[in-house]
Motif scaffolding. Sequence first.
Motif, PDB file in Angstrom:
ATOM      1  N   ALA A  48      -0.877 -47.665  81.778  1.00  0.00           N
ATOM      2  CA  ALA A  48       0.103 -48.858  81.975  1.00  0.00           C
ATOM      3  C   ALA A  48       1.396 -48.315  82.450  1.00  0.00           C
ATOM      4  CB  ALA A  48       0.472 -49.672  80.712  1.00  0.00           C
ATOM      5  N   GLY A  49       1.783 -47.191  81.914  1.00  0.00           N
ATOM      6  CA  GLY A  49       3.308 -46.652  82.501  1.00  0.00           C
ATOM      7  C   GLY A  49       2.717 -45.796  83.814  1.00  0.00           C
ATOM      8  N   ARG A  50       1.559 -45.342  83.825  1.00  0.00           N
ATOM      9  CA  ARG A  50       1.335 -44.756  85.356  1.00  0.00           C
ATOM     10  C   ARG A  50       1.236 -45.583  86.273  1.00  0.00           C
ATOM     11  NH1 ARG A  50       1.604 -39.708  84.130  1.00  0.00           N
ATOM     12  NH2 ARG A  50       0.649 -38.528  82.249  1.00  0.00           N
ATOM     13  N   VAL A  51       0.486 -46.789  86.209  1.00  0.00           N
ATOM     14  CA  VAL A  51       0.338 -47.695  87.280  1.00  0.00           C
ATOM     15  C   VAL A  51       1.717 -48.199  87.653  1.00  0.00           C
ATOM     16  CG1 VAL A  51      -0.533 -50.061  87.536  1.00  0.00           C
ATOM     17  CG2 VAL A  51      -1.932 -48.526  86.205  1.00  0.00           C
ATOM     18  N   THR A  52       2.660 -48.590  86.492  1.00  0.00           N
ATOM     19  CA  THR A  52       3.958 -49.051  87.039  1.00  0.00           C
ATOM     20  C   THR A  52       4.808 -47.972  87.727  1.00  0.00           C
ATOM     21  OG1 THR A  52       4.026 -50.239  84.864  1.00  0.00           O
ATOM     22  CG2 THR A  52       6.258 -49.842  85.801  1.00  0.00           C
ATOM     23  N   GLY A  53       4.473 -46.584  87.387  1.00  0.00           N
ATOM     24  CA  GLY A  53       4.863 -45.706  88.201  1.00  0.00           C
ATOM     25  C   GLY A  53       4.483 -45.598  89.581  1.00  0.00           C
ATOM     26  N   VAL A  54       3.414 -45.909  89.810  1.00  0.00           N
ATOM     27  CA  VAL A  54       2.975 -45.913  91.135  1.00  0.00           C
ATOM     28  C   VAL A  54       3.845 -46.921  91.993  1.00  0.00           C
ATOM     29  CG1 VAL A  54       1.041 -46.550  92.646  1.00  0.00           C
ATOM     30  CG2 VAL A  54       0.474 -45.201  90.564  1.00  0.00           C
ATOM     31  N   GLY A  55       4.031 -47.977  91.342  1.00  0.00           N
ATOM     32  CA  GLY A  55       4.971 -49.129  92.072  1.00  0.00           C
ATOM     33  C   GLY A  55       6.260 -48.519  92.377  1.00  0.00           C
ATOM     34  N   ALA A  56       6.860 -47.747  91.339  1.00  0.00           N
ATOM     35  CA  ALA A  56       8.027 -47.314  91.603  1.00  0.00           C
ATOM     36  C   ALA A  56       8.048 -46.083  92.802  1.00  0.00           C
ATOM     37  CB  ALA A  56       8.525 -46.432  90.320  1.00  0.00           C
ATOM     38  N   GLY A  57       6.855 -45.365  92.841  1.00  0.00           N
ATOM     39  CA  GLY A  57       6.788 -44.426  93.660  1.00  0.00           C
ATOM     40  C   GLY A  57       6.586 -44.920  95.129  1.00  0.00           C
ATOM     41  N   LEU A  58       5.889 -45.905  95.190  1.00  0.00           N
ATOM     42  CA  LEU A  58       5.855 -46.804  96.599  1.00  0.00           C
ATOM     43  C   LEU A  58       7.178 -47.457  96.940  1.00  0.00           C
ATOM     44  CD1 LEU A  58       2.360 -48.683  96.066  1.00  0.00           C
ATOM     45  CD2 LEU A  58       2.721 -47.025  97.623  1.00  0.00           C
ATOM     46  N   HIS A  59       7.888 -47.707  96.196  1.00  0.00           N
ATOM     47  CA  HIS A  59       9.402 -48.290  96.502  1.00  0.00           C
ATOM     48  C   HIS A  59      10.192 -46.942  96.972  1.00  0.00           C
ATOM     49  CE1 HIS A  59       9.004 -52.344  95.213  1.00  0.00           C
ATOM     50  NE2 HIS A  59       8.807 -52.068  93.834  1.00  0.00           N
ATOM     51  N   THR A  60      10.162 -45.742  96.293  1.00  0.00           N
ATOM     52  CA  THR A  60      10.703 -44.589  96.754  1.00  0.00           C
ATOM     53  C   THR A  60      10.281 -44.200  98.127  1.00  0.00           C
ATOM     54  OG1 THR A  60      11.131 -44.098  94.737  1.00  0.00           O
ATOM     55  CG2 THR A  60      11.228 -42.184  96.234  1.00  0.00           C
ATOM     56  N   MET A  61       8.912 -44.134  98.451  1.00  0.00           N
ATOM     57  CA  MET A  61       8.415 -43.904  99.696  1.00  0.00           C
ATOM     58  C   MET A  61       8.829 -45.054 100.742  1.00  0.00           C
ATOM     59  SD  MET A  61       4.436 -43.776 101.005  1.00  0.00           S
ATOM     60  CE  MET A  61       3.758 -42.574 100.000  1.00  0.00           C
ATOM     61  N   ALA A  62       8.880 -46.264 100.469  1.00  0.00           N
ATOM     62  CA  ALA A  62       9.458 -47.253 101.537  1.00  0.00           C
ATOM     63  C   ALA A  62      10.807 -46.769 101.730  1.00  0.00           C
ATOM     64  CB  ALA A  62       9.308 -48.441 100.869  1.00  0.00           C
ATOM     65  N   ALA A  63      11.774 -46.758 100.891  1.00  0.00           N
ATOM     66  CA  ALA A  63      13.057 -46.446 101.047  1.00  0.00           C
ATOM     67  C   ALA A  63      13.411 -45.227 102.022  1.00  0.00           C
ATOM     68  CB  ALA A  63      13.886 -46.460  99.905  1.00  0.00           C
ATOM     69  N   ARG A  64      12.607 -44.084 101.511  1.00  0.00           N
ATOM     70  CA  ARG A  64      12.903 -42.796 102.144  1.00  0.00           C
ATOM     71  C   ARG A  64      12.127 -42.859 103.457  1.00  0.00           C
ATOM     72  NH1 ARG A  64      11.298 -38.694  97.292  1.00  0.00           N
ATOM     73  NH2 ARG A  64      13.009 -38.856  96.348  1.00  0.00           N
ATOM     74  N   THR A  65      11.139 -43.660 103.939  1.00  0.00           N
ATOM     75  CA  THR A  65      10.537 -43.721 105.227  1.00  0.00           C
ATOM     76  C   THR A  65      11.483 -44.514 106.211  1.00  0.00           C
ATOM     77  OG1 THR A  65       8.376 -43.893 104.367  1.00  0.00           O
ATOM     78  CG2 THR A  65       8.785 -44.901 106.752  1.00  0.00           C
ATOM     79  N   ALA A  66      12.251 -45.665 105.619  1.00  0.00           N
ATOM     80  CA  ALA A  66      13.028 -46.329 106.317  1.00  0.00           C
ATOM     81  C   ALA A  66      14.454 -45.499 106.659  1.00  0.00           C
ATOM     82  CB  ALA A  66      13.445 -47.763 105.644  1.00  0.00           C
ATOM     83  N   ASP A  67      14.957 -44.705 105.648  1.00  0.00           N
ATOM     84  CA  ASP A  67      15.971 -43.680 105.775  1.00  0.00           C
ATOM     85  C   ASP A  67      15.727 -42.833 107.031  1.00  0.00           C
ATOM     86  OD1 ASP A  67      17.341 -45.251 103.900  1.00  0.00           O
ATOM     87  OD2 ASP A  67      17.086 -43.643 102.129  1.00  0.00           O
ATOM     88  N   ALA A  68      14.576 -42.139 106.763  1.00  0.00           N
ATOM     89  CA  ALA A  68      14.224 -41.346 107.933  1.00  0.00           C
ATOM     90  C   ALA A  68      13.954 -41.886 109.290  1.00  0.00           C
ATOM     91  CB  ALA A  68      12.696 -40.381 107.480  1.00  0.00           C
TER      92      ALA A  68
END
Length: 173
Positions: free
Chosen positions: A83-103
Motif C-alpha cells: 500500500a505504501g509503495r503504490v502511494t509512493g508511485v503516485g508521489a513519484g508521478l507528481h515529481t516526474m510531472a513537476a520536473r518535466t514542466a520545470d525542464a
Amino acid sequence: MAGGSTGASGRAGGEFVLKPWELHGEGREFEKLGGELAKAVTALEQGLAALGAPWGTDRPGSGFAAVYGQARGELVGGLRGLAGRVTGVGAGLHTMAARTADADSSAASGFGATAVPAAAGSVVPGAAAGAAVPGPAAVPGVPGASPVAPAVHSTAPGATPGAAPAVPKDMSV
C-alpha cells in the motif's frame, strides 16, 4: 497511462510524449488506490484479530497456530508495504510531472521564450503536420504545478530534431 501519455502511435523514431497534467492525474489515482489498499489491509487485520484463536489449544491447534501466526504477520506487513509503495508511485508521478514542466520551462526560457499552457486542440511544435493535441486539464491540489505543452522526447540517436546523429570528427568533445 490514460490517453497515451507515454506513447503516440503516430510518432516515428522512438519518440514519446509526456503530458505533465496527465502524470498528475495518474499520480492522484495511484495515491487513491494506495489509500484504499491501506484501508483494506486494516480491515483484514481487524477481521483476523476478531477471530481470536479458533484452532484451539490442543496439540494440532498449537502446531497450526505456530505457523499461521508468523505467516499472518508477514502477510499483513507485506500488504501494508505494498500500500505504501503504490502511494509512493503516485508521489513519484507528481515529481516526474513537476520536473518535466520545470525542464520544459527552463529549456523554453533558454531560447528566449516561455512555456505556456497549450490550449485544447493546439498544435505542438515538432508534432506531425496537422496533428492536434488536447490541452492541459487543471492541476488542482498540486502546489507549484503549472501545466505546459507536452514534452516530446526521443530515444533515437541524435534526438535533437535536425541534429547530426554523431559528433563530427573535426569537433573535440
